[in-house]
Design a protein around this motif. Structure first.
Motif, PDB file in Angstrom:
ATOM      1  N   PRO A 187       8.169   4.516   0.876  1.00  0.00           N
ATOM      2  CA  PRO A 187       7.838   5.001  -0.502  1.00  0.00           C
ATOM      3  C   PRO A 187       6.852   4.172  -1.151  1.00  0.00           C
ATOM      4  O   PRO A 187       6.914   2.856  -1.051  1.00  0.00           O
ATOM      5  N   LEU A 188       5.876   4.781  -2.033  1.00  0.00           N
ATOM      6  CA  LEU A 188       5.084   4.261  -2.660  1.00  0.00           C
ATOM      7  C   LEU A 188       5.532   3.199  -3.902  1.00  0.00           C
ATOM      8  O   LEU A 188       6.538   3.684  -4.576  1.00  0.00           O
ATOM      9  N   ALA A 189       4.988   2.005  -4.159  1.00  0.00           N
ATOM     10  CA  ALA A 189       5.215   1.093  -5.127  1.00  0.00           C
ATOM     11  C   ALA A 189       4.108   0.912  -6.121  1.00  0.00           C
ATOM     12  O   ALA A 189       4.521   0.600  -7.403  1.00  0.00           O
ATOM     13  N   SER A 202      -3.151   1.179  -2.280  1.00  0.00           N
ATOM     14  CA  SER A 202      -2.082   1.416  -2.347  1.00  0.00           C
ATOM     15  C   SER A 202      -0.885   0.236  -1.966  1.00  0.00           C
ATOM     16  O   SER A 202      -1.448  -0.206  -0.795  1.00  0.00           O
ATOM     17  N   ALA A 203       0.261   0.348  -2.137  1.00  0.00           N
ATOM     18  CA  ALA A 203       1.407  -0.646  -1.732  1.00  0.00           C
ATOM     19  C   ALA A 203       2.629   0.142  -1.647  1.00  0.00           C
ATOM     20  O   ALA A 203       2.989   0.977  -2.535  1.00  0.00           O
ATOM     21  N   SER A 204       3.363  -0.151  -0.576  1.00  0.00           N
ATOM     22  CA  SER A 204       4.750   0.640  -0.556  1.00  0.00           C
ATOM     23  C   SER A 204       5.787  -0.373  -0.886  1.00  0.00           C
ATOM     24  O   SER A 204       5.425  -1.575  -1.593  1.00  0.00           O
ATOM     25  N   VAL A 209       2.300  -4.870   2.872  1.00  0.00           N
ATOM     26  CA  VAL A 209       0.973  -4.434   3.224  1.00  0.00           C
ATOM     27  C   VAL A 209       0.234  -3.497   2.241  1.00  0.00           C
ATOM     28  O   VAL A 209       0.672  -2.960   1.513  1.00  0.00           O
ATOM     29  N   ILE A 210      -1.129  -3.802   1.953  1.00  0.00           N
ATOM     30  CA  ILE A 210      -1.802  -3.057   0.926  1.00  0.00           C
ATOM     31  C   ILE A 210      -2.980  -2.666   1.586  1.00  0.00           C
ATOM     32  O   ILE A 210      -3.824  -3.122   2.081  1.00  0.00           O
ATOM     33  N   ARG A 211      -3.330  -1.455   1.169  1.00  0.00           N
ATOM     34  CA  ARG A 211      -4.260  -0.638   1.945  1.00  0.00           C
ATOM     35  C   ARG A 211      -5.329   0.120   1.053  1.00  0.00           C
ATOM     36  O   ARG A 211      -4.814   0.410   0.052  1.00  0.00           O
ATOM     37  N   VAL A 212      -6.545   0.329   1.496  1.00  0.00           N
ATOM     38  CA  VAL A 212      -7.459   0.888   0.607  1.00  0.00           C
ATOM     39  C   VAL A 212      -8.226   2.326   1.333  1.00  0.00           C
ATOM     40  O   VAL A 212      -8.451   1.944   2.528  1.00  0.00           O
ATOM     41  N   LEU A 237      -1.568  -3.282  -8.989  1.00  0.00           N
ATOM     42  CA  LEU A 237      -2.838  -3.278  -8.224  1.00  0.00           C
ATOM     43  C   LEU A 237      -3.934  -3.051  -8.935  1.00  0.00           C
ATOM     44  O   LEU A 237      -3.984  -2.411 -10.203  1.00  0.00           O
ATOM     45  N   SER A 238      -5.091  -3.883  -9.068  1.00  0.00           N
ATOM     46  CA  SER A 238      -6.214  -3.633  -9.846  1.00  0.00           C
ATOM     47  C   SER A 238      -7.417  -4.025  -9.056  1.00  0.00           C
ATOM     48  O   SER A 238      -7.592  -5.298  -8.547  1.00  0.00           O
TER      49      SER A 238
END
Length: 441
Positions: A187-189, A202-204, A209-212, A237-238
């Motif tokens: 799930p997303l965080a 996004s991050a879970s 792991v962080i994805r763009v 995230l920013s």
């Protein structure tokens, strides 16, 4: 770009409940047990309080629209009611009440988004009219959502599932679903757009792991690994204003900054180095390894980091250019704003240059790096604002029933009845927006 503490969790200094940066990171809003405060963050050495309100206690959501006088406030005393104010004139523009607790509010120059656990309300910010209600959305107990600050493409992102990391991309201007992005297995965080609304990070809940992704296509652009040893709770995230960097903060003592750059193989061939050779060997070897291991080897690491003196406290981070230099801002629930220098060329460990107290009696006084030696805050267990209790008293009788066909939202009186031009109005000028009734009642 916000952090919140629940009503039952331990509050920070002066009863700090929440904090959020505005859309262009020029001001910081904090909600407290006694009201809310707005600070200017355009200087390193000074933190000027530009507005303070004690009219509404227990503020757990406070959002300012760019540099305008429009501010949205939600209180724990009435968590189902949103109040919109012109803070410089001390006037309420309007208020809306909803069928359940408000978990998040997002703003740009075109739209105002209100997120409940299982529904999302989309308002036209020019006259506060309710345009659309997204009912029966997947359970979203933390109110996770993001709105592009670019009003020409007002994309809205929110979880598409309560069990896996799907992101629904919604066009808030045309009021239509664009696509679904399968971002993570968990799930997303956290989710956020860049300033132009062309990238989505996004991050879970695992936080490793962080994805763009590209917007609106939803294609994966970058994948960064925050860590491998432990799962963490990503709190914010920013992107930087130019979308060249992405920062991530969590409940650990480390803030990571990632650099969004495409590696050029031709450059490595023109000037081969030992590191480039080793990189090629790893890439070749990864083709023979299991997919999960191969993916980990191809993920980029942090370009720069910050080691905080606090652990276990919620915080928010943002990248900004202050006095012509790149800075990292960290607002923590310990009641301080930390400002770090960022080296855009070499990265590495960021240098702390100022620590401001958000509740200092001496306006604008901060602490330099020399004053911060051996200063650490004790860890504390914090709860999220979504755990607030259902109010025992109903909303004010002054709230008028309206728009019940769109999910039960109740609309308060708008002051006055607005008529606007077809295009979006300039909200940075308080003389143009928001219009309020200046006559005495």
């Amino acid at each position: 770009m916000e952090c919140k503490e629940g009503a039952d969790g331990p509050a920070g200094p002066e009863g700090l409940i929440c904090a959020s940066f505005n859309q262009d990171t020029t001001s910081l809003a904090v909600g407290t047990k006694t009201g809310y405060r707005l600070f200017s963050v355009t200087l390193v050495d000074r933190l000027d309080c530009i507005h303070e309100s004690a009219e509404t206690p227990d503020v757990y959501i406070v959002e300012r629209l760019f540099s305008s006088s429009l501010v949205v406030v939600v209180s724990l005393t009435m968590p189902r009611r949103m109040n919109v104010y012109h803070f410089k004139k001390g006037t309420e523009i309007c208020n809306y009440s909803y069928s359940n607790n408000i978990l998040a509010v997002r703003l740009n120059r075109q739209r105002l988004i209100v997120c409940l656990e299982e529904s999302i309300y989309i308002h036209n910010i020019k006259d506060m009219k309710l345009l659309k209600t997204l009912l029966n959305t997947p359970s979203n107990p933390t109110g996770l959502c993001a709105l592009s600050i670019n009003h020409s493409n007002s994309y809205l992102a929110y979880p598409g599932s309560a069990t896996i990391g799907e992101i629904i991309l919604y066009d808030a201007n045309n009021l239509s679903t664009v696509t679904m992005i399968p971002a993570h297995d968990s799930p997303l965080a956290a989710i956020t757009f860049n300033a132009s609304g062309t990238k989505l990070a996004s991050a879970s809940e695992r936080g490793t792991v962080i994805r763009v992704f590209t917007v609106p296509e939803g294609a994966r652009l970058f994948e960064f690994r925050r860590g491998m040893k432990r799962y963490v709770n990503i709190s914010s995230l920013s992107f930087s204003a130019d979308a060249q960097f992405l920062c991530a903060s969590s409940n650990t003592e480390t803030v990571h900054i990632f650099k969004l750059e495409q590696h050029s193989p031709s450059r490595e061939e023109e000037s081969p180095t030992w590191s480039a050779y080793v990189g090629k060997m790893f890439t070749a070897a990864s083709n023979y390894l299991p997919a999960q291991v191969s993916g980990m080897m191809n993920q980029d690491r942090a370009f720069a980091t910050v080691r905080l003196n606090i652990f276990g406290l919620k915080n928010i981070c943002a990248l900004a250019t202050i006095q012509k230099l790149p800075r990292l801002l960290v607002a923590s629930s310990d009641g301080h704003l930390y400002i770090y220098n960022v080296d855009p060329q070499d990265g590495g460990e960021c240098v702390l240059v100022k620590k401001h107290r958000l509740f200092d009696t001496e306006e604008g006084r901060g602490e330099s790096e020399e004053e911060l030696q051996a200063r650490a805050s004790p860890p504390a267990n914090q709860s999220y604002a979504a755990t607030v209790a259902i109010p025992t008293t109903p909303p004010s009788s002054a709230v008028l029933t309206g728009y019940s066909e769109d999910g039960g939202v109740k609309k308060g009186e708008v002051i006055p009845e607005h008529e606007f031009a077809a295009g979006p109005v300039c909200l940075d000028d308080e003389n143009e927006f928001p219009p309020v009734n200046t006559q005495d009642n």
